[in-house]
Each structure stands twice: as structure tokens, then as C-alpha cells.
Design a protein around this motif. Structure first.
Motif, PDB file in Angstrom:
ATOM      1  N   ASN A   5       0.827  -1.206   0.000  1.00 38.81           N
ATOM      2  CA  ASN A   5       0.000   0.000   0.000  1.00 38.81           C
ATOM      3  C   ASN A   5       0.864   1.260   0.000  1.00 38.81           C
ATOM      4  O   ASN A   5       0.541   2.260  -0.649  1.00 38.81           O
ATOM      5  CB  ASN A   5      -0.929   0.023   1.220  1.00 38.81           C
ATOM      6  CG  ASN A   5      -2.081  -0.966   1.099  1.00 38.81           C
ATOM      7  OD1 ASN A   5      -2.359  -1.472   0.010  1.00 38.81           O
ATOM      8  ND2 ASN A   5      -2.735  -1.259   2.202  1.00 38.81           N
ATOM      9  N   THR A   6       1.983   1.184   0.696  1.00 37.85           N
ATOM     10  CA  THR A   6       2.883   2.341   0.787  1.00 37.85           C
ATOM     11  C   THR A   6       3.590   2.607  -0.527  1.00 37.85           C
ATOM     12  O   THR A   6       3.598   3.738  -1.027  1.00 37.85           O
ATOM     13  CB  THR A   6       3.928   2.124   1.899  1.00 37.85           C
ATOM     14  OG1 THR A   6       3.266   1.945   3.157  1.00 37.85           O
ATOM     15  CG2 THR A   6       4.871   3.316   1.990  1.00 37.85           C
ATOM     16  N   VAL A   7       4.184   1.584  -1.131  1.00 37.30           N
ATOM     17  CA  VAL A   7       4.965   1.821  -2.351  1.00 37.30           C
ATOM     18  C   VAL A   7       4.078   2.161  -3.548  1.00 37.30           C
ATOM     19  O   VAL A   7       4.540   2.783  -4.506  1.00 37.30           O
ATOM     20  CB  VAL A   7       5.872   0.617  -2.708  1.00 37.30           C
ATOM     21  CG1 VAL A   7       6.906   0.380  -1.626  1.00 37.30           C
ATOM     22  CG2 VAL A   7       5.068  -0.646  -2.978  1.00 37.30           C
ATOM     23  N   GLU A  26       5.631   9.814  -1.448  1.00 42.22           N
ATOM     24  CA  GLU A  26       6.669  10.462  -0.647  1.00 42.22           C
ATOM     25  C   GLU A  26       6.200  10.723   0.785  1.00 42.22           C
ATOM     26  O   GLU A  26       6.880  10.342   1.742  1.00 42.22           O
ATOM     27  CB  GLU A  26       7.112  11.770  -1.300  1.00 42.22           C
ATOM     28  CG  GLU A  26       7.882  11.604  -2.586  1.00 42.22           C
ATOM     29  CD  GLU A  26       9.290  11.074  -2.372  1.00 42.22           C
ATOM     30  OE1 GLU A  26       9.874  11.368  -1.312  1.00 42.22           O
ATOM     31  OE2 GLU A  26       9.801  10.375  -3.260  1.00 42.22           O
ATOM     32  N   ASN A  27       5.058  11.347   0.946  1.00 47.34           N
ATOM     33  CA  ASN A  27       4.558  11.668   2.283  1.00 47.34           C
ATOM     34  C   ASN A  27       4.104  10.431   3.049  1.00 47.34           C
ATOM     35  O   ASN A  27       4.399  10.278   4.230  1.00 47.34           O
ATOM     36  CB  ASN A  27       3.398  12.664   2.187  1.00 47.34           C
ATOM     37  CG  ASN A  27       3.873  14.062   1.839  1.00 47.34           C
ATOM     38  OD1 ASN A  27       5.010  14.431   2.124  1.00 47.34           O
ATOM     39  ND2 ASN A  27       3.007  14.842   1.208  1.00 47.34           N
ATOM     40  N   VAL A  28       3.388   9.548   2.353  1.00 42.33           N
ATOM     41  CA  VAL A  28       2.879   8.337   3.009  1.00 42.33           C
ATOM     42  C   VAL A  28       4.039   7.455   3.484  1.00 42.33           C
ATOM     43  O   VAL A  28       4.053   6.979   4.621  1.00 42.33           O
ATOM     44  CB  VAL A  28       1.958   7.545   2.049  1.00 42.33           C
ATOM     45  CG1 VAL A  28       1.629   6.174   2.643  1.00 42.33           C
ATOM     46  CG2 VAL A  28       0.673   8.320   1.782  1.00 42.33           C
ATOM     47  N   ALA A  29       5.024   7.241   2.598  1.00 43.11           N
ATOM     48  CA  ALA A  29       6.164   6.386   2.952  1.00 43.11           C
ATOM     49  C   ALA A  29       6.943   6.979   4.122  1.00 43.11           C
ATOM     50  O   ALA A  29       7.344   6.259   5.058  1.00 43.11           O
ATOM     51  CB  ALA A  29       7.069   6.197   1.738  1.00 43.11           C
ATOM     52  N   LYS A  30       7.165   8.287   4.072  1.00 46.13           N
ATOM     53  CA  LYS A  30       7.924   8.932   5.161  1.00 46.13           C
ATOM     54  C   LYS A  30       7.203   8.774   6.495  1.00 46.13           C
ATOM     55  O   LYS A  30       7.804   8.426   7.520  1.00 46.13           O
ATOM     56  CB  LYS A  30       8.123  10.407   4.841  1.00 46.13           C
ATOM     57  CG  LYS A  30       8.997  11.146   5.851  1.00 46.13           C
ATOM     58  CD  LYS A  30       9.096  12.632   5.514  1.00 46.13           C
ATOM     59  CE  LYS A  30       9.813  12.851   4.222  1.00 46.13           C
ATOM     60  NZ  LYS A  30       9.995  14.301   3.933  1.00 46.13           N
ATOM     61  N   LEU A  74      13.679   5.437   2.928  1.00 47.34           N
ATOM     62  CA  LEU A  74      12.880   6.032   1.859  1.00 47.34           C
ATOM     63  C   LEU A  74      13.623   5.968   0.525  1.00 47.34           C
ATOM     64  O   LEU A  74      13.024   5.704  -0.520  1.00 47.34           O
ATOM     65  CB  LEU A  74      12.529   7.480   2.205  1.00 47.34           C
ATOM     66  CG  LEU A  74      11.604   8.227   1.238  1.00 47.34           C
ATOM     67  CD1 LEU A  74      10.280   7.493   1.070  1.00 47.34           C
ATOM     68  CD2 LEU A  74      11.366   9.651   1.731  1.00 47.34           C
ATOM     69  N   SER A  75      14.927   6.195   0.557  1.00 43.68           N
ATOM     70  CA  SER A  75      15.709   6.122  -0.683  1.00 43.68           C
ATOM     71  C   SER A  75      15.678   4.710  -1.274  1.00 43.68           C
ATOM     72  O   SER A  75      15.647   4.541  -2.495  1.00 43.68           O
ATOM     73  CB  SER A  75      17.160   6.550  -0.425  1.00 43.68           C
ATOM     74  OG  SER A  75      17.854   5.621   0.385  1.00 43.68           O
ATOM     75  N   HIS A  76      15.645   3.702  -0.407  1.00 46.21           N
ATOM     76  CA  HIS A  76      15.564   2.321  -0.896  1.00 46.21           C
ATOM     77  C   HIS A  76      14.188   2.028  -1.497  1.00 46.21           C
ATOM     78  O   HIS A  76      14.082   1.306  -2.497  1.00 46.21           O
ATOM     79  CB  HIS A  76      15.868   1.340   0.237  1.00 46.21           C
ATOM     80  CG  HIS A  76      17.292   1.361   0.685  1.00 46.21           C
ATOM     81  ND1 HIS A  76      18.339   1.066  -0.164  1.00 46.21           N
ATOM     82  CD2 HIS A  76      17.853   1.671   1.883  1.00 46.21           C
ATOM     83  CE1 HIS A  76      19.484   1.170   0.507  1.00 46.21           C
ATOM     84  NE2 HIS A  76      19.216   1.537   1.741  1.00 46.21           N
ATOM     85  N   ILE A 112       4.543  16.233  -7.606  1.00 45.79           N
ATOM     86  CA  ILE A 112       5.608  17.239  -7.597  1.00 45.79           C
ATOM     87  C   ILE A 112       5.475  18.146  -6.377  1.00 45.79           C
ATOM     88  O   ILE A 112       6.466  18.463  -5.709  1.00 45.79           O
ATOM     89  CB  ILE A 112       5.574  18.074  -8.895  1.00 45.79           C
ATOM     90  CG1 ILE A 112       5.952  17.196 -10.093  1.00 45.79           C
ATOM     91  CG2 ILE A 112       6.515  19.269  -8.800  1.00 45.79           C
ATOM     92  CD1 ILE A 112       5.754  17.865 -11.448  1.00 45.79           C
ATOM     93  N   CYS A 113       4.249  18.539  -6.070  1.00 46.37           N
ATOM     94  CA  CYS A 113       4.010  19.418  -4.924  1.00 46.37           C
ATOM     95  C   CYS A 113       4.482  18.771  -3.625  1.00 46.37           C
ATOM     96  O   CYS A 113       5.071  19.425  -2.759  1.00 46.37           O
ATOM     97  CB  CYS A 113       2.523  19.777  -4.846  1.00 46.37           C
ATOM     98  SG  CYS A 113       2.121  21.095  -3.672  1.00 46.37           S
ATOM     99  N   ALA A 114       4.254  17.473  -3.495  1.00 44.33           N
ATOM    100  CA  ALA A 114       4.629  16.758  -2.269  1.00 44.33           C
ATOM    101  C   ALA A 114       6.137  16.633  -2.096  1.00 44.33           C
ATOM    102  O   ALA A 114       6.627  16.430  -0.978  1.00 44.33           O
ATOM    103  CB  ALA A 114       3.993  15.364  -2.276  1.00 44.33           C
ATOM    104  N   LEU A 115       6.881  16.769  -3.181  1.00 46.23           N
ATOM    105  CA  LEU A 115       8.334  16.575  -3.121  1.00 46.23           C
ATOM    106  C   LEU A 115       9.086  17.779  -2.555  1.00 46.23           C
ATOM    107  O   LEU A 115      10.251  17.644  -2.178  1.00 46.23           O
ATOM    108  CB  LEU A 115       8.879  16.262  -4.523  1.00 46.23           C
ATOM    109  CG  LEU A 115       8.523  14.895  -5.102  1.00 46.23           C
ATOM    110  CD1 LEU A 115       8.986  14.801  -6.550  1.00 46.23           C
ATOM    111  CD2 LEU A 115       9.172  13.780  -4.277  1.00 46.23           C
ATOM    112  N   ASP A 116       8.452  18.955  -2.546  1.00 49.53           N
ATOM    113  CA  ASP A 116       9.100  20.172  -2.031  1.00 49.53           C
ATOM    114  C   ASP A 116      10.457  20.385  -2.734  1.00 49.53           C
ATOM    115  O   ASP A 116      11.533  20.255  -2.146  1.00 49.53           O
ATOM    116  CB  ASP A 116       9.303  20.053  -0.517  1.00 49.53           C
ATOM    117  CG  ASP A 116       9.728  21.380   0.115  1.00 49.53           C
ATOM    118  OD1 ASP A 116       9.537  22.439  -0.522  1.00 49.53           O
ATOM    119  OD2 ASP A 116      10.281  21.350   1.220  1.00 49.53           O
ATOM    120  N   ILE A 117      10.401  20.753  -4.009  1.00 46.49           N
ATOM    121  CA  ILE A 117      11.568  20.644  -4.882  1.00 46.49           C
ATOM    122  C   ILE A 117      12.386  21.918  -5.088  1.00 46.49           C
ATOM    123  O   ILE A 117      13.457  21.869  -5.699  1.00 46.49           O
ATOM    124  CB  ILE A 117      11.141  20.131  -6.279  1.00 46.49           C
ATOM    125  CG1 ILE A 117      10.253  21.170  -6.992  1.00 46.49           C
ATOM    126  CG2 ILE A 117      10.447  18.787  -6.166  1.00 46.49           C
ATOM    127  CD1 ILE A 117       9.912  20.768  -8.418  1.00 46.49           C
TER     128      ILE A 117
END
Length: 328
Positions: free
Chosen positions: A53-55, A61-65, A88-90, A199-204
Motif C-alpha cells: 500500500n505504501t509503495v 513520498e509523504n505516506v512512505a515517510k 525512503l531512498s531504498h 511534484i508538490c509533495a516533493l518540495d523541490i
């Protein structure tokens, strides 16, 4: 990859398949060993359902974190935020595995590349493209300036990205930019809202300013419905229109030209798949520029030159999908 088939696998079966995928990538043994374990932390500490469900979540990004911080807070005595970033990177790399086309050989580790020979003999090719030179680059840059429709579209994008909506905090700004890119470049993204939300969730903004090449990889994979999409070319365009100095654009024309000159002149020993890895792609363009003595030109100019070569010498059939309608 067929996600439904992967979901049916047991913990050990999925890890074994993923390990073979990791061996097919250009990463260290230490990273492979760590990823083999850490990628599946949520499965071990939570459940199979929680992991999948997470991946697959559209707000990955937000859910996994959040899920990682929750699990680590309950099970670890270390620095939770630091550990969450590592895990998270993995998970991001695992999403790359999900988005792969399944054509790579996942049954055996990737073989070491042989050393590049000092002297490479030119190979015969069926298409004859003029030798790259500063004069050729200047010639094609002048041609670019004469392409009124491309130039004016580029001016419009510059006004949008640099003046009207330079930041990426407000999803309406992102929607406007992503929709315009999708329209101008004909990138065929049929549902643009999930892309903008991602994109918005990534805070780029800070990463864009710093020229962080890993940002392309974070933007390009978007879950729409239950399908993980790979919008690689779009991601390079979105980054490039914020910071054209540090982010050259990938597209099929550029890909074709770089492979042509590799075959003809041996300017680099890259593998075809390396062009789909953004950090490697950028380095290949830098190699191209250095090999032909074009260092006085910015990567943005090299990109415009190479794209026009591709469009002229390797035209697409109109019956097939076109990736790009304006140059990078």
C-alpha cells in the motif's frame, strides 16, 4: 513489471527477484546488500499489505515517510528521521524496479564493463551526420532562433516558469506549468493532476536551485490509479525549465544522436540503458561536449544543437508517437 504478479510473491521470492534486479544496476555491492534488507523494512515490521500500500500510494513520498517514521519510532533506538530518509531512498529504488519494463535479464548479475580502449576505430554508419564542431553548434543555434514557433513557445515557457510561477509550493502553479509542458511538448500524460500533486509533495525548490540530478528520478515515477508510470522525459523538461543550466533535456532525438556518435566515433562507452539514468545521461552529454571540443557552449546549447540534429537526420514517422515538439 506486472505488479499484480509481484504482489502474489512471498517475502523471500520478491527479495530474491529484487536482488537480481539490483545486480543489473550500476551500484556497489554494499548498496545492494543494504537495499536487499532495508527496502522491505515495512513488510518485516508491519505487514505485506502495509508495504505494498505504501509503495503504490499516489502520495508515495509523504505516506512512505510517515509510515517509516511510525515504524522506526516503535522499533528503533537510532535517529528516526535519518533512518527514515535512508529507508525512503531504498523504497524509491524499488519503485524504479516496479516501473522497469521487465526486459532486463534479472536472472544473473550484471557483468563488469571492460576497460575502454585508448584508441577507438570509427565504425561505418548508414547516415552521415556532419562532425560536431563549434561552427556546427553555432549554425544550429542560429537555425533555432529562426524557428519562430519553437522560439516563441520557449519564450512563453520562460515567462511562465521564471516570472509568473517560479515556485512549486502552490499546486495550482504546478498544474499550470505541468499542463503547459504537457501540451507544448506533446508528452501524452493523460491525467496531469496526479503528476502535479506528486511534484508538490516533493518540495523541490531548493533541490532545483542546487541542480540536484536525483530530483529527476523522484519526479519521473508517478502512481496513477494502481499503475506506476515513468515520465522520464517530462521530468527532465520540468526541471530544465526551472534551471536550464544544470538540467539538460532528455528525449528520443537526443538519445538517437548520442548513440549514433558513440557508434561512429566512440566518444563514450555508455550502454543504451544509461541514457535513461539522468545522472549518467548528463555526464554523457558532458563527455560529448568535451570529446568534440565544445566546452565554450553551455549544456542548454548542446541540447538544442543535438535535438535539431536528431530531428533532421533521424526523423520520426508521423504514424508513431512523438515525444517532443520543441527542442530542449
Amino acid at each position: 513489471m506486472d505488479t499484480n504478479k509481484l504482489k502474489a510473491l512471498s517475502y523471500d521470492e520478491l527479495r530474491a527477484l529484487y536482488r537480481n534486479f539490483l545486480h543489473s544496476q550500476d551500484i556497489s555491492k554494499l548498496t545492494i546488500d543494504t537495499a536487499y534488507s532495508d527496502t522491505f523494512y515495512l513488510w518485516r515490521k508491519g505487514s505485506k499489505e502495509l508495504f505494498w500500500n505504501t509503495v503504490m500510494d499516489t502520495g508515495f513520498e509523504n505516506v512512505a515517510k510517515n509510515e517509516l517514521i511510525k515504524a522506526l519510532s516503535e522499533n528503533s533506538t537510532g535517529n528516526v528521521k535519518s533512518l527514515a530518509s535512508s529507508y525512503l531512498s531504498h523504497l524509491r529504488r524499488f519503485r524504479l524496479f516496479l516501473a522497469s519494463d521487465g526486459t532486463a535479464d534479472l536472472t544473473a548479475p550484471k557483468q563488469e564493463k571492460t576497460a575502454r580502449p585508448t584508441h577507438i576505430r570509427k565504425k561505418k554508419v548508414s547516415v552521415i551526420v556532419p562532425d560536431p564542431s563549434s561552427d556546427q553548434v553555432e549554425l544550429y543555434l542560429k537555425k533555432w532562433d529562426g524557428l519562430e514557433n519553437y522560439r516563441l513557445q520557449e519564450d512563453a515557457l520562460n515567462k511562465l516558469f521564471f516570472e509568473l510561477c517560479p515556485k512549486n509550493k502552490d499546486i495550482t502553479d504546478i498544474l499550470l506549468k505541468a499542463s503547459t509542458l504537457n501540451n507544448f511538448y506533446s508528452t501524452n500524460i493523460f491525467s496531469i493532476y496526479p503528476v502535479a500533486k506528486h511534484i508538490c509533495a516533493l518540495d523541490i525548490d531548493a533541490r532545483l536551485k542546487a541542480g540536484d540530478v536525483t530530483l529527476v528520478g523522484d519526479i519521473q515515477y508517478v502512481t496513477i490509479g494502481e499503475t506506476l508510470k515513468n515520465f522520464y522525459s517530462f521530468a527532465t523538461k520540468y526541471c530544465s525549465h526551472h534551471n536550464p543550466i544544470d538540467y539538460p533535456i532528455y528525449d528520443s532525438y537526443v538519445d538517437e544522436v548520442l548513440r549514433y556518435f558513440r557508434k561512429r566515433d566512440g566518444f563514450s562507452d555508455f550502454q543504451d540503458v544509461d541514457l535513461k539514468d539522468y545522472a549518467k545521461f548528463k555526464n554523457i552529454l558532458i563527455e560529448f561536449r568535451a570529446f568534440y571540443g565544445l566546452e565554450k557552449h553551455k549544456l542548454k546549447q548542446i541540447d538544442q544543437y543535438v535535438w535539431q540534429l536528431g530531428k533532421e537526420y533521424f526523423p520520426k514517422n508521423y504514424g508513431k508517437k512523438k515525444e517532443k515538439t520543441i527542442g530542449g
